[in-house]
Scaffold this motif. Structure first.
Motif, PDB file in Angstrom:
ATOM      1  N   ARG A   4       0.838  -1.208   0.000  1.00  0.00           N
ATOM      2  CA  ARG A   4       0.000   0.000   0.000  1.00  0.00           C
ATOM      3  C   ARG A   4       0.868   1.252   0.000  1.00  0.00           C
ATOM      4  NH1 ARG A   4      -2.832  -2.755   4.392  1.00  0.00           N
ATOM      5  NH2 ARG A   4      -4.792  -3.671   3.691  1.00  0.00           N
ATOM      6  N   ILE A   5       1.899   1.251   0.830  1.00  0.00           N
ATOM      7  CA  ILE A   5       2.756   2.435   0.910  1.00  0.00           C
ATOM      8  C   ILE A   5       3.590   2.564  -0.358  1.00  0.00           C
ATOM      9  CG2 ILE A   5       4.561   3.593   2.231  1.00  0.00           C
ATOM     10  CD1 ILE A   5       3.536   2.228   4.725  1.00  0.00           C
ATOM     11  N   ALA A 135       6.023  12.525   0.591  1.00  0.00           N
ATOM     12  CA  ALA A 135       6.899  11.386   0.273  1.00  0.00           C
ATOM     13  C   ALA A 135       7.793  11.045   1.458  1.00  0.00           C
ATOM     14  CB  ALA A 135       7.740  11.699  -0.963  1.00  0.00           C
ATOM     15  N   ALA A 136       8.319  12.065   2.139  1.00  0.00           N
ATOM     16  CA  ALA A 136       9.161  11.822   3.311  1.00  0.00           C
ATOM     17  C   ALA A 136       8.365  11.155   4.422  1.00  0.00           C
ATOM     18  CB  ALA A 136       9.762  13.135   3.802  1.00  0.00           C
ATOM     19  N   SER A 137       7.113  11.564   4.593  1.00  0.00           N
ATOM     20  CA  SER A 137       6.256  10.951   5.609  1.00  0.00           C
ATOM     21  C   SER A 137       5.989   9.488   5.272  1.00  0.00           C
ATOM     22  CB  SER A 137       4.933  11.720   5.706  1.00  0.00           C
ATOM     23  OG  SER A 137       4.032  11.074   6.580  1.00  0.00           O
ATOM     24  N   LEU A 138       5.749   9.198   4.011  1.00  0.00           N
ATOM     25  CA  LEU A 138       5.515   7.808   3.594  1.00  0.00           C
ATOM     26  C   LEU A 138       6.757   6.952   3.811  1.00  0.00           C
ATOM     27  CD1 LEU A 138       3.562   8.406   0.251  1.00  0.00           C
ATOM     28  CD2 LEU A 138       2.606   7.602   2.422  1.00  0.00           C
ATOM     29  N   ASP A 139       7.910   7.500   3.451  1.00  0.00           N
ATOM     30  CA  ASP A 139       9.163   6.756   3.651  1.00  0.00           C
ATOM     31  C   ASP A 139       9.382   6.452   5.129  1.00  0.00           C
ATOM     32  OD1 ASP A 139      10.134   6.378   1.049  1.00  0.00           O
ATOM     33  OD2 ASP A 139      11.000   8.388   0.974  1.00  0.00           O
ATOM     34  N   ILE A 183       2.858   5.842  15.661  1.00  0.00           N
ATOM     35  CA  ILE A 183       3.060   6.035  14.213  1.00  0.00           C
ATOM     36  C   ILE A 183       1.783   6.581  13.582  1.00  0.00           C
ATOM     37  CG2 ILE A 183       3.582   4.892  12.025  1.00  0.00           C
ATOM     38  CD1 ILE A 183       5.116   2.766  13.725  1.00  0.00           C
ATOM     39  N   ALA A 184       0.642   6.040  13.980  1.00  0.00           N
ATOM     40  CA  ALA A 184      -0.639   6.490  13.433  1.00  0.00           C
ATOM     41  C   ALA A 184      -0.908   7.947  13.795  1.00  0.00           C
ATOM     42  CB  ALA A 184      -1.771   5.595  13.943  1.00  0.00           C
ATOM     43  N   ARG A 185      -0.594   8.333  15.038  1.00  0.00           N
ATOM     44  CA  ARG A 185      -0.810   9.735  15.433  1.00  0.00           C
ATOM     45  C   ARG A 185       0.059  10.675  14.612  1.00  0.00           C
ATOM     46  NH1 ARG A 185      -0.963   7.540  20.667  1.00  0.00           N
ATOM     47  NH2 ARG A 185       1.229   8.064  20.997  1.00  0.00           N
ATOM     48  N   ARG A 186       1.313  10.305  14.408  1.00  0.00           N
ATOM     49  CA  ARG A 186       2.198  11.159  13.605  1.00  0.00           C
ATOM     50  C   ARG A 186       1.689  11.273  12.176  1.00  0.00           C
ATOM     51  NH1 ARG A 186       6.042   8.370  16.605  1.00  0.00           N
ATOM     52  NH2 ARG A 186       6.559   6.955  14.880  1.00  0.00           N
ATOM     53  N   ARG A 187       1.206  10.175  11.645  1.00  0.00           N
ATOM     54  CA  ARG A 187       0.681  10.207  10.274  1.00  0.00           C
ATOM     55  C   ARG A 187      -0.559  11.092  10.186  1.00  0.00           C
ATOM     56  NH1 ARG A 187       1.582  10.721   5.123  1.00  0.00           N
ATOM     57  NH2 ARG A 187      -0.160   9.991   3.886  1.00  0.00           N
ATOM     58  N   GLN A 188      -1.431  10.996  11.177  1.00  0.00           N
ATOM     59  CA  GLN A 188      -2.633  11.833  11.177  1.00  0.00           C
ATOM     60  C   GLN A 188      -2.278  13.306  11.308  1.00  0.00           C
ATOM     61  OE1 GLN A 188      -4.558   9.756  14.380  1.00  0.00           O
ATOM     62  NE2 GLN A 188      -5.916   8.625  13.006  1.00  0.00           N
ATOM     63  N   GLU A 189      -1.247  13.603  12.083  1.00  0.00           N
ATOM     64  CA  GLU A 189      -0.792  14.996  12.187  1.00  0.00           C
ATOM     65  C   GLU A 189      -0.274  15.501  10.851  1.00  0.00           C
ATOM     66  OE1 GLU A 189       2.099  14.856  15.266  1.00  0.00           O
ATOM     67  OE2 GLU A 189       0.628  14.626  16.885  1.00  0.00           O
ATOM     68  N   PRO A 216      -7.608   5.527   0.381  1.00  0.00           N
ATOM     69  CA  PRO A 216      -6.951   6.837   0.331  1.00  0.00           C
ATOM     70  C   PRO A 216      -6.011   7.074   1.513  1.00  0.00           C
ATOM     71  CG  PRO A 216      -9.190   7.085   1.092  1.00  0.00           C
ATOM     72  CD  PRO A 216      -9.031   5.641   0.737  1.00  0.00           C
ATOM     73  N   TYR A 217      -5.977   6.139   2.456  1.00  0.00           N
ATOM     74  CA  TYR A 217      -5.115   6.289   3.632  1.00  0.00           C
ATOM     75  C   TYR A 217      -4.232   5.043   3.762  1.00  0.00           C
ATOM     76  CZ  TYR A 217      -8.415  10.014   4.509  1.00  0.00           C
ATOM     77  OH  TYR A 217      -9.192  11.126   4.369  1.00  0.00           O
ATOM     78  N   PRO A 218      -3.261   4.908   2.863  1.00  0.00           N
ATOM     79  CA  PRO A 218      -2.468   3.672   2.811  1.00  0.00           C
ATOM     80  C   PRO A 218      -1.658   3.390   4.067  1.00  0.00           C
ATOM     81  CG  PRO A 218      -1.522   5.381   1.398  1.00  0.00           C
ATOM     82  CD  PRO A 218      -2.855   5.872   1.828  1.00  0.00           C
ATOM     83  N   VAL A 219      -1.119   4.422   4.695  1.00  0.00           N
ATOM     84  CA  VAL A 219      -0.331   4.199   5.911  1.00  0.00           C
ATOM     85  C   VAL A 219      -1.232   3.726   7.042  1.00  0.00           C
ATOM     86  CG1 VAL A 219       1.092   5.285   7.685  1.00  0.00           C
ATOM     87  CG2 VAL A 219       1.474   5.840   5.277  1.00  0.00           C
ATOM     88  N   LEU A 220      -2.352   4.401   7.244  1.00  0.00           N
ATOM     89  CA  LEU A 220      -3.256   4.015   8.326  1.00  0.00           C
ATOM     90  C   LEU A 220      -3.836   2.629   8.090  1.00  0.00           C
ATOM     91  CD1 LEU A 220      -5.118   7.412   8.910  1.00  0.00           C
ATOM     92  CD2 LEU A 220      -3.151   6.480  10.139  1.00  0.00           C
ATOM     93  N   ALA A 221      -4.125   2.304   6.830  1.00  0.00           N
ATOM     94  CA  ALA A 221      -4.630   0.966   6.526  1.00  0.00           C
ATOM     95  C   ALA A 221      -3.578  -0.097   6.813  1.00  0.00           C
ATOM     96  CB  ALA A 221      -5.068   0.893   5.069  1.00  0.00           C
ATOM     97  N   THR A 222      -2.332   0.195   6.470  1.00  0.00           N
ATOM     98  CA  THR A 222      -1.238  -0.738   6.751  1.00  0.00           C
ATOM     99  C   THR A 222      -1.053  -0.915   8.251  1.00  0.00           C
ATOM    100  OG1 THR A 222      -0.103  -0.132   4.707  1.00  0.00           O
ATOM    101  CG2 THR A 222       1.226  -1.164   6.436  1.00  0.00           C
TER     102      THR A 222
END
Length: 245
Positions: A4-5, A135-139, A183-189, A216-222
């Motif tokens: 997903r990511i 992109a940096a957040s995804l990495d 990790i999820a909180r940082r991604r949501q921020e 639409p939320y690949p990180v949160l889904a992962t």
């Protein structure tokens, strides 16, 4: 790395290519408009400039616009609008009307066109910065997810395992759940930050960028998938602990 990511990173890279092409096209448009001659029109009884030159001056701006901004490779697929619609979207209705129906490319109109082109270019530059941060957040999220996965304790929670080992495994799994939450909180921020970074960015950048992906939320889904795996393992360890008590 999560599929997903991976797909999200590809989507960001594709969008970056498109936005960079639009930025470059707007820069080229501005340079070419700067080279166009302007026409001065008298408001008195006589026309200072030749009428044919006046008519042609705005036509040249429209031609340059079509040859630059509307000629990026993805234009038809992404926008597919008319010249009039594109001018209005980029420069506003008033300036679009002046370019489509005005008398001539006066110095005032040319200055307005160039200022609008620079503003549109700057919006692309700012959007590119947002995409780089995305992109940096995804990495970073991909690295964090990989670290969590590698840290999930082995074993099946068998009652035959020693109580201390089970207790240690339970504690490790609780720590991993806390890490996943962090990790999820940082991604949501990050997602919320995109909404305030740039007024021109869609209200939800994730839904814009990842509309063609399964989520639409690949990180949160992962993270949700990994979290379920950790929770399942923890519950098995808890059952094993209960049976040894």
């Amino acid at each position: 790395m999560s599929e997903r990511i991976d797909a999200a990173l590809d989507a960001v890279a594709d969008e970056r290519v498109s936005i960079a092409a639009e930025r470059d096209a707007l820069m080229a448009f501005d340079r070419r408009v700067a080279d166009l001659s302007t026409v001065t029109v008298s408001v008195g009884p006589s026309l200072v400039a030749d009428q044919r030159q006046s008519d042609r001056s705005l036509e040249r701006v429209r031609e340059v616009y079509a040859e630059t901004v509307m000629s990026v490779p993805h234009y038809e697929e992404e926008y597919g609008d008319t010249l009039a619609e594109s001018l209005a979207a980029e420069f506003g209705d008033d300036l679009a009307a002046a370019l489509l129906n005005g008398a001539a490319l006066t110095p005032t109109v040319r200055n307005a066109v160039r200022a609008a082109a620079v503003s549109a270019r700057d919006e692309r530059e700012e959007f590119l910065d947002v995409l780089d941060r995305e992109a940096a957040s995804l990495d970073a999220a991909a690295s964090d997810v990989a670290a969590v996965r590698s840290a999930i304790p082995g074993g099946d929670g068998s009652p035959r395992r020693r109580f201390d080992d089970l207790r240690r495994a339970w504690s490790d799994l609780r720590d991993l759940e806390a890490r996943i939450d962090g990790i999820a909180r940082r991604r949501q921020e990050t997602i919320r930050g995109h909404r305030s970074d740039l007024p021109g960015v869609p209200a939800d950048l994730s839904e814009y960028l990842y509309a063609d992906l399964p989520t639409p939320y690949p990180v949160l889904a992962t993270l949700a998938t990994v979290g379920e795996r950790v929770a399942e393992r923890r519950q098995r360890v808890e059952r094993a602990l209960a049976s040894t008590a």
